[in-house]
Scaffold this motif. Structure first.
Motif, PDB file in Angstrom:
ATOM      1  N   LEU A  39       0.127   4.206 -10.167  1.00 43.60           N
ATOM      2  CA  LEU A  39      -0.296   5.299  -9.297  1.00 43.60           C
ATOM      3  C   LEU A  39       0.898   5.993  -8.651  1.00 43.60           C
ATOM      4  CD1 LEU A  39      -3.395   3.739  -7.495  1.00 43.60           C
ATOM      5  CD2 LEU A  39      -3.336   5.167  -9.540  1.00 43.60           C
ATOM      6  N   VAL A  40       1.897   5.217  -8.285  1.00 47.31           N
ATOM      7  CA  VAL A  40       3.097   5.780  -7.670  1.00 47.31           C
ATOM      8  C   VAL A  40       3.863   6.626  -8.692  1.00 47.31           C
ATOM      9  CG1 VAL A  40       5.362   5.194  -6.692  1.00 47.31           C
ATOM     10  CG2 VAL A  40       3.304   4.012  -5.886  1.00 47.31           C
ATOM     11  N   SER A  41       3.881   6.177  -9.941  1.00 42.06           N
ATOM     12  CA  SER A  41       4.628   6.913 -10.967  1.00 42.06           C
ATOM     13  C   SER A  41       3.900   8.181 -11.419  1.00 42.06           C
ATOM     14  CB  SER A  41       4.920   6.016 -12.172  1.00 42.06           C
ATOM     15  OG  SER A  41       3.732   5.753 -12.890  1.00 42.06           O
ATOM     16  N   SER A  42       2.599   8.239 -11.194  1.00 40.04           N
ATOM     17  CA  SER A  42       1.798   9.429 -11.506  1.00 40.04           C
ATOM     18  C   SER A  42       0.965   9.739 -10.267  1.00 40.04           C
ATOM     19  CB  SER A  42       0.907   9.142 -12.721  1.00 40.04           C
ATOM     20  OG  SER A  42       0.137  10.263 -13.036  1.00 40.04           O
ATOM     21  N   PRO A  43       1.588  10.346  -9.255  1.00 43.36           N
ATOM     22  CA  PRO A  43       1.021  10.374  -7.907  1.00 43.36           C
ATOM     23  C   PRO A  43      -0.074  11.401  -7.623  1.00 43.36           C
ATOM     24  CG  PRO A  43       3.122  11.498  -7.917  1.00 43.36           C
ATOM     25  CD  PRO A  43       2.919  10.928  -9.297  1.00 43.36           C
ATOM     26  N   GLU A  44      -0.395  12.265  -8.565  1.00 46.78           N
ATOM     27  CA  GLU A  44      -1.334  13.342  -8.263  1.00 46.78           C
ATOM     28  C   GLU A  44      -2.788  12.905  -8.354  1.00 46.78           C
ATOM     29  OE1 GLU A  44      -0.462  16.441  -7.119  1.00 46.78           O
ATOM     30  OE2 GLU A  44       1.555  15.617  -7.087  1.00 46.78           O
ATOM     31  N   LYS A  93      -3.076  17.539  -0.377  1.00 44.11           N
ATOM     32  CA  LYS A  93      -2.149  18.463  -1.040  1.00 44.11           C
ATOM     33  C   LYS A  93      -1.968  19.766  -0.270  1.00 44.11           C
ATOM     34  CE  LYS A  93      -2.892  17.097  -5.839  1.00 44.11           C
ATOM     35  NZ  LYS A  93      -3.388  17.544  -7.156  1.00 44.11           N
ATOM     36  N   THR A  94      -2.990  20.178   0.449  1.00 47.79           N
ATOM     37  CA  THR A  94      -2.880  21.467   1.138  1.00 47.79           C
ATOM     38  C   THR A  94      -2.259  21.357   2.519  1.00 47.79           C
ATOM     39  OG1 THR A  94      -5.158  21.296   1.951  1.00 47.79           O
ATOM     40  CG2 THR A  94      -4.825  22.480  -0.114  1.00 47.79           C
ATOM     41  N   GLY A  95      -2.607  20.346   3.267  1.00 47.98           N
ATOM     42  CA  GLY A  95      -2.107  20.253   4.634  1.00 47.98           C
ATOM     43  C   GLY A  95      -1.064  19.185   4.867  1.00 47.98           C
ATOM     44  N   GLY A  96      -0.971  18.221   3.970  1.00 52.07           N
ATOM     45  CA  GLY A  96       0.019  17.168   4.112  1.00 52.07           C
ATOM     46  C   GLY A  96      -0.381  16.004   5.008  1.00 52.07           C
ATOM     47  N   ALA A  97      -1.579  16.054   5.586  1.00 50.50           N
ATOM     48  CA  ALA A  97      -2.032  14.952   6.446  1.00 50.50           C
ATOM     49  C   ALA A  97      -2.452  13.755   5.591  1.00 50.50           C
ATOM     50  CB  ALA A  97      -3.211  15.404   7.297  1.00 50.50           C
ATOM     51  N   LEU A 155       2.204   9.843  -1.233  1.00 46.66           N
ATOM     52  CA  LEU A 155       3.379  10.261  -0.475  1.00 46.66           C
ATOM     53  C   LEU A 155       4.597   9.522  -1.020  1.00 46.66           C
ATOM     54  CD1 LEU A 155       4.313  11.936   2.010  1.00 46.66           C
ATOM     55  CD2 LEU A 155       3.945   9.880   3.375  1.00 46.66           C
ATOM     56  N   PRO A 156       5.622  10.251  -1.464  1.00 45.16           N
ATOM     57  CA  PRO A 156       6.814   9.586  -2.008  1.00 45.16           C
ATOM     58  C   PRO A 156       7.426   8.612  -0.998  1.00 45.16           C
ATOM     59  CG  PRO A 156       6.907  11.955  -2.385  1.00 45.16           C
ATOM     60  CD  PRO A 156       5.740  11.699  -1.462  1.00 45.16           C
ATOM     61  N   ASP A 157       7.915   7.523  -1.504  1.00 45.66           N
ATOM     62  CA  ASP A 157       8.602   6.507  -0.692  1.00 45.66           C
ATOM     63  C   ASP A 157       7.722   5.913   0.406  1.00 45.66           C
ATOM     64  OD1 ASP A 157      10.995   6.871  -2.174  1.00 45.66           O
ATOM     65  OD2 ASP A 157      11.483   8.612  -0.927  1.00 45.66           O
ATOM     66  N   SER A 158       6.393   5.904   0.196  1.00 44.96           N
ATOM     67  CA  SER A 158       5.507   5.349   1.229  1.00 44.96           C
ATOM     68  C   SER A 158       5.090   3.911   0.949  1.00 44.96           C
ATOM     69  CB  SER A 158       4.261   6.225   1.382  1.00 44.96           C
ATOM     70  OG  SER A 158       3.449   6.179   0.227  1.00 44.96           O
ATOM     71  N   LEU A 159       5.579   3.310  -0.123  1.00 43.70           N
ATOM     72  CA  LEU A 159       5.203   1.928  -0.449  1.00 43.70           C
ATOM     73  C   LEU A 159       5.616   0.999   0.686  1.00 43.70           C
ATOM     74  CD1 LEU A 159       3.951   0.098  -2.645  1.00 43.70           C
ATOM     75  CD2 LEU A 159       6.263  -0.244  -3.516  1.00 43.70           C
ATOM     76  N   THR A 160       4.622   0.283   1.232  1.00 43.13           N
ATOM     77  CA  THR A 160       4.820  -0.554   2.413  1.00 43.13           C
ATOM     78  C   THR A 160       4.043  -1.853   2.266  1.00 43.13           C
ATOM     79  OG1 THR A 160       4.904   1.486   3.711  1.00 43.13           O
ATOM     80  CG2 THR A 160       4.652  -0.542   4.942  1.00 43.13           C
ATOM     81  N   TYR A 197       0.828  -1.194   0.000  1.00 39.19           N
ATOM     82  CA  TYR A 197       0.000   0.000   0.000  1.00 39.19           C
ATOM     83  C   TYR A 197       0.864   1.246   0.000  1.00 39.19           C
ATOM     84  CZ  TYR A 197       0.894   0.605   5.018  1.00 39.19           C
ATOM     85  OH  TYR A 197       1.484   0.799   6.240  1.00 39.19           O
ATOM     86  N   VAL A 198       0.230   2.354  -0.404  1.00 40.83           N
ATOM     87  CA  VAL A 198       0.854   3.666  -0.350  1.00 40.83           C
ATOM     88  C   VAL A 198      -0.074   4.603   0.407  1.00 40.83           C
ATOM     89  CG1 VAL A 198       2.241   3.447  -2.455  1.00 40.83           C
ATOM     90  CG2 VAL A 198      -0.100   4.334  -2.596  1.00 40.83           C
ATOM     91  N   SER A 199       0.523   5.602   1.028  1.00 43.15           N
ATOM     92  CA  SER A 199      -0.242   6.633   1.729  1.00 43.15           C
ATOM     93  C   SER A 199      -0.549   7.760   0.762  1.00 43.15           C
ATOM     94  CB  SER A 199       0.570   7.197   2.897  1.00 43.15           C
ATOM     95  OG  SER A 199       0.874   6.172   3.816  1.00 43.15           O
ATOM     96  N   VAL A 200      -1.760   8.294   0.854  1.00 48.21           N
ATOM     97  CA  VAL A 200      -2.159   9.456   0.068  1.00 48.21           C
ATOM     98  C   VAL A 200      -2.347  10.602   1.046  1.00 48.21           C
ATOM     99  CG1 VAL A 200      -3.919  10.434  -1.450  1.00 48.21           C
ATOM    100  CG2 VAL A 200      -3.237   8.039  -1.708  1.00 48.21           C
TER     101      VAL A 200
END
Length: 134
Positions: free
Chosen positions: A101-106, A43-47, A113-118, A37-40
């Motif tokens: 999705l990771v390669s086109s993250p928007e 864009k405005t607050g970073g949470a 979130l970059p480097d969030s693959l877990t 999974y990746v975290s999303v």
């Protein structure tokens, strides 16, 4: 004005049934097999507002909004669901869809979130993560 009498045999001929399939191809939304999974993040607050996960063993992938992220996370889900559906329609494996999705993250309101693959043991672990406090 009276209506003409209907012929019962004729009425039967007027009825048409269209067989409807299950709809477009979709990934399963649950699995008890390992997933990535990746975290999303907003864009405005970073949470963190949610997670996109995928597992090839059960052909499964989904968006899971964080419980505490509210309507923003729910609204963002449409974007990630649509991207996963499009990947499935093109025949991609869930892991390939996640890599895309990771390669086109928007997203609309969020981004991967970059480097969030877990790794996680299953989709329930992502649900538990989404339900926990930030």
């Amino acid at each position: 004005m009276t209506e003409p009498a209907r012929n019962p045999a004729r009425r039967d001929q007027d009825v048409h049934f269209n067989l409807v399939g299950e709809g477009p191809p979709r990934y399963h939304t649950r699995t008890d097999k390992p997933v990535q999974y990746v975290s999303v993040v907003d864009k405005t607050g970073g949470a963190v507002i949610g997670y996109v996960w995928a597992g090839d063993e059960d052909d499964a992938a989904a968006w899971v909004p964080r419980d505490d992220a509210g309507g923003r996370a729910l609204a963002e889900g449409g974007h990630w669901h649509a991207r996963l559906r499009g990947a499935k329609e093109r025949g991609l494996l869930p892991s390939q869809a996640l890599a895309e999705l990771v390669s086109s993250p928007e997203g609309n309101r969020g981004r991967v979130l970059p480097d969030s693959l877990t790794d996680a043991p299953d989709s329930d672990a992502i649900d538990t993560l989404a339900a926990s406090d930030s």
